[in-house]
Write a protein that holds these residues in place. Sequence first.
Motif, mmCIF file in Angstrom:
data_model
loop_
_atom_site.group_PDB
_atom_site.id
_atom_site.type_symbol
_atom_site.label_atom_id
_atom_site.label_comp_id
_atom_site.label_asym_id
_atom_site.label_seq_id
_atom_site.Cartn_x
_atom_site.Cartn_y
_atom_site.Cartn_z
ATOM 1 N N HIS A 51 50.403 143.782 54.454
ATOM 2 C CA HIS A 51 50.686 144.298 55.806
ATOM 3 C C HIS A 51 50.790 145.825 55.716
ATOM 4 N N HIS A 110 49.166 149.831 57.346
ATOM 5 C CA HIS A 110 48.462 150.572 58.397
ATOM 6 C C HIS A 110 47.836 151.829 57.785
ATOM 7 N N ALA A 150 47.194 145.642 59.363
ATOM 8 C CA ALA A 150 48.017 144.845 60.267
ATOM 9 C C ALA A 150 47.812 145.164 61.743
ATOM 10 N N LYS A 198 46.620 139.852 65.010
ATOM 11 C CA LYS A 198 48.006 140.283 64.878
ATOM 12 C C LYS A 198 48.735 140.153 66.213
ATOM 13 N N HIS A 204 57.455 140.655 58.083
ATOM 14 C CA HIS A 204 58.763 141.310 58.223
ATOM 15 C C HIS A 204 59.926 140.331 58.001
ATOM 16 N N ASP A 212 53.988 147.902 54.857
ATOM 17 C CA ASP A 212 54.046 148.440 56.213
ATOM 18 C C ASP A 212 53.862 149.962 56.225
HETATM 19 ZN ZN ZN Z 1 53.362 146.969 60.630
#
Ligand code: ZN
Length: 551
Positions: free
Chosen positions: A71, A73, A229, A289, A377, A443
């Motif tokens: 996950h 970005h 993600a 997503k 998460h 993340d």
């Molecule tokens: Zn994220």
Amino acid sequence: MSTSHAADLVLVGGRVATMDPARSWVSAIAVRDGRIIAVGRDAAARPLIGPHSRVIELRGRTVTPGFGDAHVHPLHGGLARLRCELHGTRGLDRYLEIIATYAAGHPDQPWILGGGWSMDDFPGGVPGRAELDRLVPDRPVFLSSRDGHSAWVNSRALEVAGITAETSDPPDGRIDRDADGRPVGALQEGATDLVERLAPAATAEELLAALRLAQAELHSLGITTWQDAIVTPELEEPAYVTLAGRGELTARVVGALWWERSHGAEQIDEFVERRARTAVGRYAPTSVKIMQDGVLENFTGAVLEPYLGEDGRPTANRGLSQVDPDALKGYVARLDALGFQPHFHAIGERAVREALDAVAAARAANGVSDTRPHIAHIQVIHPDDIDRFRKLGVVANAQPYWACHEGQMDNLTIPFLGPERSTWQYPFRSLIAAGAMLAMGSDWSVSTANPLLEMEVAVNRIADVARHGTPPFLPEERIDLVDALAAFTAGTAWVNHLETEVGSLEVGKAADLVVLDRDLFDRGAGAIGEAHVVGTFIDGAPVFEDAALDG
Ligand SMILES: [Zn+2]
């Protein structure tokens, strides 16, 4: 050994964590034409050395499969590097210094864009426009928080967006206000769009530069595969299509197409079309997503029982379900039937439950598919739901770097969750004990992209920046290093449907591997997160190497 049978690359004398099903350890690996041709003892690999083989003497250092980030970005991480970058620094004074320098250095930019500030550096987690107005009175400033769920804006930005005391909050967000109802300069969740949509869009060249920069950075950290993600048609998609189309995408990437929560099932046809049209090279847009809630720190995470207030008494707020939970069941069943992988964002225990319920509905409608739904998460999981991950075949996609005592946890989360629910956070060991499959990710740019730092927190539940003198956070949920490594290798390969190619070092698989600067499992060698990657290989070719690799 004749040249035709010789290996292209041979690594010997190491501690190689193969992460095969037996989790066997070997000392050597040989590679030919990008594939692993031998895994075993040095004596088995040395005869494969030919006149043109590259030989790396490991001298006891660890080799692992290439890391996977389940996950992440990357485009945002790369763009942040190109813009007003507040990640990796802390404190209002430091932020203001960076913003002032950036604004002075970019006098022709019509907007100041960037971000990476931490809520924890502002009273109540809420920054104000006054500080920004002093530095930049004439141009709009829009700075995302580290987690991207909030924005810090100046008065000029509020003005161009027409946000005043009279503006009502959008249904999916909040405009923070003072006692008189005037906007203070902080926007939460969907309210950030009121300003952000007016900012000049990144150019195609900027996006490509950002993705290239991100890929190089991720490779330097040992990452060889990831799941992006959030893929939107405006930002990530064109960058991946261009980079992969030119053969420059060296990572193996699964893209998770962004579910537009203001739209309904009609967007699914568009996903089918985009999946067919944009898959190219190493880029596979096969996931969707769905962001089911917000975050706890601004009370938009969806919880079962209300948040507590400052006085410790229950409020009326249970956070936001971004997608109606009943509608969610239908969407997920349809996506699953079409072969899309559901990738949920769920932070609060109600959002986690809603995601699990949606997968249960999909299972009831379609039987057990191979779409491998995952929930990212998973900050708070109600104890009754832990078992459902295994039963429903839902992968727990954890971002372990957050599972520790730090400001956002201690000041902005625990007091508002209350004592019992606070102990339901990041239950990694409980998930493993219940037979759940675990994948991990960063993340980034929300948090560091470095998997070794993230593994350290998964193992110790102590922030790497506070290694000494900090108690572990819920120590009963600590996991073993080999389980954390599995989540960053085999687990992520599974989530990305790449387990027959990568995720473990076995004969016949692609030679995606990482060489570290030490024996990672020797606890006398320092903290896990102090280890460094000295070489990253994809298909047997280096995508990152340090002088220390051969030295
Ligand atoms: Zn994220």
